[in-house]
Design a protein around this motif. Structure first.
Motif, PDB file in Angstrom:
ATOM      1  N   ILE A 560       0.454 -27.150  22.195  1.00 21.00           N
ATOM      2  CA  ILE A 560      -0.851 -27.379  22.845  1.00 21.00           C
ATOM      3  C   ILE A 560      -1.816 -26.283  22.374  1.00 21.00           C
ATOM      4  O   ILE A 560      -1.567 -25.089  22.555  1.00 21.00           O
ATOM      5  N   ASP A 562      -5.157 -26.173  23.330  1.00 24.20           N
ATOM      6  CA  ASP A 562      -6.152 -25.860  24.364  1.00 24.20           C
ATOM      7  C   ASP A 562      -5.593 -24.740  25.225  1.00 24.20           C
ATOM      8  O   ASP A 562      -4.561 -24.888  25.888  1.00 24.20           O
ATOM      9  N   GLU A 565      -5.555 -25.522  29.136  1.00 24.53           N
ATOM     10  CA  GLU A 565      -4.493 -26.479  29.500  1.00 24.53           C
ATOM     11  C   GLU A 565      -3.127 -25.812  29.439  1.00 24.53           C
ATOM     12  O   GLU A 565      -2.267 -26.025  30.299  1.00 24.53           O
ATOM     13  N   ARG A 566      -2.960 -24.961  28.430  1.00 29.27           N
ATOM     14  CA  ARG A 566      -1.672 -24.282  28.322  1.00 29.27           C
ATOM     15  C   ARG A 566      -1.458 -23.336  29.494  1.00 29.27           C
ATOM     16  O   ARG A 566      -0.347 -23.249  30.043  1.00 29.27           O
ATOM     17  N   ARG A 568      -2.685 -23.602  32.531  1.00 31.00           N
ATOM     18  CA  ARG A 568      -2.424 -24.382  33.752  1.00 31.00           C
ATOM     19  C   ARG A 568      -0.973 -24.881  33.792  1.00 31.00           C
ATOM     20  O   ARG A 568      -0.288 -24.788  34.813  1.00 31.00           O
TER      21      ARG A 568
END
Length: 655
Positions: A560, A562, A565-566, A568
């Motif tokens: 990933i 982003d 996002e990672r 989270r």
């Protein structure tokens, strides 16, 4: 000339050999079948057993002499061979060319070509023929030897009957008339007396007679002779003088067959048992009184032909007949009609000789006619467009190393060595036996005290009368019955102390049983805890699987790009890991608590095991004392028995 003679005898020898082989194996099969049926149904009436064994003998006779046995297709059939297909087109005609030397001659001028005669039988055929002839000679010699024995026995019986004299005894003659009427005979047999027979005997096919021993008539009461006459009348009512020829003939022609000889002996013994039961029904006598009559005569028959064969004089036959008296039903001695009908139907079916043959082969498949040639179709393209390039199958991604790995379940603490194990009760010491096989059996209305075998026990119970104690003694190979009251009281007094010690051992056994019950209950609790521990182990495995899935998700985070996002996803995975750690900690505490409970139960089991061991040692000590006491009592009992026998208080039995 010798091969020609063997060739003439070949068909006859072959037919004889097939019949003898058929009688041999089918007789063995029938004997084993009836033996299994009698063993499976020990309560079959003696008359039914005699009928079954007689049917076995008749089966052997019919299998030997039956001209055409019934074919029984049991063997596998040979596969039929199919013929090759034949073209329907006619064959081309070719001109026949004759040699020039034959042309122009008449058929008479042509010398016929003689076919060479088939070669004579080879050496093996001669050897086999002579071997069959020698086998037949040996079999005929054995049959002749058996027939000589039957003729000799027949002559002895005939001479004895001619020398016997009529018995002038009005009371016995009246009893014989009454018994014959009760049995359903058309006329009563003649009553003879002879000094050449040791036991009563019925003989004579056309004019039957009953021969009584002189000593029996002079020394036995009329009631005992009445039972003996009833037994011989039962032979006449059953037609044993005629039916005995079938087993005798089977035993003669198959003298080499041990199973056929055994079947003939079983028939003779079952026939005597059936007559014993019929005699009890006709006279209404007590089985104990009839058993004393059997012992008095010793079931010893004079030698006779097939029409007057008696049971074996061996002691085993006496035991069997006396044992039959224990369970005979005098009120309903005859088997039911449906049983007779079923056995008769089974006998008719089983008596028919059969021959095992191969099954009929299935018909061969019809040959297919030649079909006209079909134009060849063009061969398909080697590489069609659709199959030239197949899309490659995507490879399966490898499984992460942690997925599917289950952590080992914590082991269940082992049970202590004494848990759940109940030490067996020490057996009561056996009554000591003398080296010569002497024994005794004391039978009362409520108990049995014995030092012997089960055969001794059966004999003692046979002569036991209600309300009267009995002592059976076997000493030096001879049997005695002691009914003296004083002797029996002395033996009962000697047995009081061993009985008291046996009661003490029984009380210890009860305590051991109660301890064993408690140990079993503790074992059940330990088993329940073990089930709970196994369930916790399954939960540990589920948590391990969740850990493996989280590890896979961790590896996916690297792909990933982003950053938000990672971050989270990492926070969520940390929460899941914390939750899994809490659950694992709770499971570990539960597992530890279960282990402590298991240890406590194990300690209790160990304490019960130690107590059980103490009781076992005490039981063993009592066992040794009991054994010593029984040896002393046995010596005293033998002294009492010897004194009673010296005083003539023992009633001797035949050896």
């Amino acid at each position: 000339m010798e091969p020609l003679a063997l060739q003439d005898l070949g068909p006859w020898l072959s037919s004889w050999g097939e019949g003898l082989w058929r009688a041999t194996w089918q007789g063995a099969l029938a004997t084993l079948a009836v033996w299994a049926l009698v063993k499976a149904l020990p309560r079959l009436p003696a008359s039914v057993k005699a009928g079954l064994w007689w049917a076995v003998a008749l089966k052997c006779v019919l299998a030997l002499g039956w001209p055409r046995p019934v074919p029984l297709p049991l063997l596998a059939a040979e596969p039929a061979r199919s013929l090759p297909a034949v073209s329907p087109e006619p064959l081309p005609r070719a001109p026949v060319v004759l040699p020039q030397r034959v042309l122009g001659r008449t058929p008479e001028d042509v010398t016929p070509v003689r076919q060479a005669p088939p070669p004579a039988g080879g050496g093996w055929e001669v050897v086999l023929g002579w071997g069959a002839l020698l086998l037949f000679a040996g079999w005929a010699s054995g049959v002749a030897w058996q027939l000589v024995g039957h003729v000799r026995s027949w002559r002895l019986i005939r001479g004895m009957r001619e020398r016997a004299r009529p018995l002038a005894h009005p009371e016995l003659e009246e009893e014989l008339e009454f018994l014959a009427t009760e049995a359903g005979l058309r006329r009563a047999p003649k009553l003879l007396v002879s000094s050449e027979v040791a036991s009563p005997l019925a003989t004579g096919l056309l004019s039957p007679v009953v021969v009584l021993p002189v000593k029996a008539v002079a020394g036995m009461p009329v009631e005992a002779l009445r039972m003996a006459l009833a037994h011989e009348v039962a032979h006449l009512r059953r037609g044993d003088l005629w039916m005995g020829w079938a087993p005798a003939f089977a035993e003669t022609v198959l003298f080499f067959h041990p199973l056929v000889r055994q079947a003939a002996r079983e028939y003779a013994l079952a026939r005597e048992e059936a007559c014993d039961a019929e005699a009890l029904r006709l006279t209404g006598a007590e089985p104990a009184d009839y058993g004393e009559l059997l012992i008095a005569f010793g079931i010893i028959r004079a030698p006779g032909t097939a029409a007057a064969l008696g049971a074996s004089a061996h002691l085993h036959a006496l035991h069997r007949r006396l044992r039959m008296l224990e369970s005979v039903d005098v009120m309903s001695p005859r088997p039911r009609r449906w049983l007779k009908g079923a056995l008769c139907l089974l006998g008719v079916v089983g008596l028919v000789p059969f021959q095992v043959v191969a099954q009929d082969a299935p018909p061969a498949p019809a040959a297919k006619a030649a079909t006209p040639a079909v134009p060849a179709t063009p061969a398909p393209e080697a590489n069609p467009p659709a199959a030239r390039k197949a899309p490659p199958v995507p490879p399966v991604p490898p499984v992460p190393p942690h997925v599917g790995r289950v952590p080992p379940m914590p082991p269940v603490p082992p049970m202590p060595p004494h848990a759940g194990r109940v030490p067996p009760l020490p057996p009561l010491p056996p009554m000591p036996m003398e080296d010569d096989g002497d024994s005794y059996v004391l039978v009362t209305d409520g108990s049995v005290t014995m030092s012997g075998t089960t055969g001794d026990l059966h004999l003692a119970r046979t002569f036991k009368q209600k309300g009267k104690d009995l002592l059976y003694v076997r000493q030096g190979g001879k049997g005695f019955l002691i009914r003296d009251t004083k002797t029996l009281e002395q033996i009962r007094a000697l047995m009081k102390d061993p009985q008291a010690m046996g009661s003490a051992q029984g009380e210890l056994g009860k305590k051991q049983g109660e301890l064993g019950k408690k140990q079993g209950e503790l074992g059940m609790k330990q088993g329940e805890l073990g089930v709970k521990q196994a369930q916790l182990g399954m939960k540990h495995a589920e948590l391990a699987q969740k850990h493996a899935l989280l590890s896979m998700e961790h590896s996916r985070l690297e792909s990933i790009r982003d950053e938000a996002e990672r971050t989270r996803l990492e926070a969520e995975m940390e929460k899941k890991e914390e939750q899994l750690e809490k659950e694992e900690s709770g499971l570990a505490k539960e597992q530890e608590a279960l282990s402590r409970q298991q240890e406590a139960l194990g300690a209790q089991q160990e304490a019960l095991g130690e107590e059980q061991e103490k009781l076992g040692e005490e039981q063993e000590k009592l066992g040794r004392q009991h054994e010593k006491q029984m040896r002393e009592v046995h010596t005293k009992v033998r002294t009492v028995i010897d004194g009673a026998l010296k005083q003539g208080l023992g009633e001797p039995l035949p050896s």
